[in-house]
Design a protein around this motif. Structure first.
Motif, mmCIF file in Angstrom:
data_model
loop_
_atom_site.group_PDB
_atom_site.id
_atom_site.type_symbol
_atom_site.label_atom_id
_atom_site.label_comp_id
_atom_site.label_asym_id
_atom_site.label_seq_id
_atom_site.Cartn_x
_atom_site.Cartn_y
_atom_site.Cartn_z
ATOM 1 N N UNK A 2 20.740 33.273 43.709
ATOM 2 C CA UNK A 2 20.507 31.871 44.033
ATOM 3 C C UNK A 2 20.968 30.997 42.871
ATOM 4 N N UNK A 3 21.923 30.116 43.135
ATOM 5 C CA UNK A 3 22.453 29.234 42.094
ATOM 6 C C UNK A 3 21.873 27.830 42.183
ATOM 7 N N UNK A 13 17.097 21.788 47.641
ATOM 8 C CA UNK A 13 18.420 22.339 47.331
ATOM 9 C C UNK A 13 18.953 23.055 48.569
ATOM 10 N N UNK A 14 20.244 22.913 48.826
ATOM 11 C CA UNK A 14 20.873 23.556 49.970
ATOM 12 C C UNK A 14 21.970 24.492 49.481
ATOM 13 N N UNK A 15 22.222 25.548 50.243
ATOM 14 C CA UNK A 15 23.262 26.501 49.893
ATOM 15 C C UNK A 15 24.659 26.028 50.253
ATOM 16 N N UNK A 16 24.745 24.888 50.946
ATOM 17 C CA UNK A 16 26.042 24.318 51.318
ATOM 18 C C UNK A 16 26.069 22.837 50.938
ATOM 19 N N UNK A 17 27.252 22.257 50.785
ATOM 20 C CA UNK A 17 27.315 20.808 50.527
ATOM 21 C C UNK A 17 26.633 20.051 51.661
ATOM 22 N N UNK A 18 25.910 18.995 51.315
ATOM 23 C CA UNK A 18 25.137 18.241 52.297
ATOM 24 C C UNK A 18 25.532 16.772 52.272
ATOM 25 N N UNK A 19 25.843 16.236 53.446
ATOM 26 C CA UNK A 19 26.170 14.829 53.581
ATOM 27 C C UNK A 19 24.904 14.087 53.998
ATOM 28 N N UNK A 20 24.544 13.061 53.245
ATOM 29 C CA UNK A 20 23.386 12.233 53.551
ATOM 30 C C UNK A 20 23.860 10.805 53.795
ATOM 31 N N UNK A 21 23.267 10.145 54.774
ATOM 32 C CA UNK A 21 23.593 8.759 55.092
ATOM 33 C C UNK A 21 22.469 7.866 54.575
ATOM 34 N N UNK A 22 22.840 6.738 53.968
ATOM 35 C CA UNK A 22 21.855 5.820 53.402
ATOM 36 C C UNK A 22 21.995 4.468 54.094
ATOM 37 N N UNK A 135 22.397 21.797 44.365
ATOM 38 C CA UNK A 135 21.819 20.694 43.595
ATOM 39 C C UNK A 135 20.682 20.034 44.364
ATOM 40 N N UNK A 136 19.739 19.511 43.626
ATOM 41 C CA UNK A 136 18.527 18.919 44.168
ATOM 42 C C UNK A 136 18.831 17.561 44.807
ATOM 43 N N UNK A 137 18.739 17.493 46.122
ATOM 44 C CA UNK A 137 19.037 16.262 46.848
ATOM 45 C C UNK A 137 18.038 15.151 46.527
ATOM 46 N N UNK A 138 16.770 15.487 46.327
ATOM 47 C CA UNK A 138 15.763 14.475 45.984
ATOM 48 C C UNK A 138 16.090 13.840 44.635
ATOM 49 N N UNK A 139 16.529 14.648 43.682
ATOM 50 C CA UNK A 139 16.927 14.132 42.375
ATOM 51 C C UNK A 139 18.117 13.177 42.520
ATOM 52 N N UNK A 140 19.111 13.567 43.314
ATOM 53 C CA UNK A 140 20.290 12.724 43.515
ATOM 54 C C UNK A 140 19.882 11.404 44.162
ATOM 55 N N UNK A 141 18.984 11.430 45.125
ATOM 56 C CA UNK A 141 18.520 10.193 45.755
ATOM 57 C C UNK A 141 17.763 9.351 44.729
ATOM 58 N N UNK A 142 17.058 9.980 43.804
ATOM 59 C CA UNK A 142 16.418 9.240 42.710
ATOM 60 C C UNK A 142 17.436 8.519 41.846
ATOM 61 N N UNK A 143 18.562 9.177 41.551
ATOM 62 C CA UNK A 143 19.639 8.548 40.781
ATOM 63 C C UNK A 143 20.228 7.383 41.571
ATOM 64 N N UNK A 144 20.434 7.577 42.876
ATOM 65 C CA UNK A 144 20.943 6.500 43.734
ATOM 66 C C UNK A 144 19.979 5.314 43.716
ATOM 67 N N UNK A 145 18.676 5.591 43.755
ATOM 68 C CA UNK A 145 17.675 4.519 43.723
ATOM 69 C C UNK A 145 17.738 3.744 42.408
ATOM 70 N N UNK A 146 17.953 4.436 41.303
ATOM 71 C CA UNK A 146 18.083 3.769 40.010
ATOM 72 C C UNK A 146 19.318 2.870 40.008
ATOM 73 N N UNK A 147 20.435 3.378 40.501
ATOM 74 C CA UNK A 147 21.658 2.569 40.571
ATOM 75 C C UNK A 147 21.448 1.349 41.457
ATOM 76 N N UNK A 148 20.781 1.541 42.584
ATOM 77 C CA UNK A 148 20.465 0.447 43.491
ATOM 78 C C UNK A 148 19.675 -0.637 42.761
#
Length: 157
Positions: A2-3, A13-22, A135-148
């Motif tokens: 598990x990477x 975290x997902x084993x494949x790339x994940x597209x999220x819509x905001x 990669x942790x999707x919740x963490x990435x959304x946290x970064x997006x929230x900071x940028x927002x």
């Protein structure tokens, strides 16, 4: 093997790339913030900012069930502002200084996530984030929230 690289939790975290819509929520009507869905339109995360939390510089990321999973607060540090997070972001590269068109890379310059404008439908602002596998999707959304918030968008009052 598990990477996954969890920051908030391994369950995000997902084993494949994940597209999220905001989709941004209007501050005037819904208190601001944004909703994150998968490509099947299932709510994956909800981000609340000042309009809902009632305090400037505070952001809450919730899972699809509405449970708080990440709290981010803005702290005054000298003459500048610093978002205090319980982890290290690594590197963050912005293209054209637009929080809806950026690439997030780790300390080895490997792309972790890419974000860009998807479409404009009925006056609602939609954009997408593709999070790379492991990669942790919740963490990435946290970064997006900071940028927002930095760019004075939907999480900021």
């Amino acid at each position: 093997m598990d990477n996954s690289i969890p920051v908030v939790s391994k369950i995000f975290c997902s084993g494949t790339p994940t597209m999220l819509m905001i989709r941004r929520r209007p501050i005037v009507v819904n208190g601001g913030g944004f909703v994150v869905t998968d490509l099947s339109h299932n709510v994956v995360f909800v981000v609340d900012g000042c309009g809902i939390l009632g305090s400037k510089g505070e952001i809450m990321v919730k899972d699809g069930e509405g449970e708080p999973i990440l709290f981010i607060s803005k702290k005054r540090c000298g003459n500048s502002f610093l978002f205090q997070l319980p982890f290290t972001i690594g590197r963050l590269a912005l293209k054209e200084e637009n929080n809806r068109d950026c690439t997030i890379v780790d300390c080895t310059r490997k792309i972790v996530a890419q974000m860009g404008r998807k479409e404009l439908i009925g006056g609602k602002d939609f954009y997408h984030v593709e999070v790379q596998s492991g990669y942790d999707q919740a963490f990435i959304i946290g970064v997006v929230a900071i940028l927002d918030n930095i760019h004075g968008e939907s999480t900021r009052c």
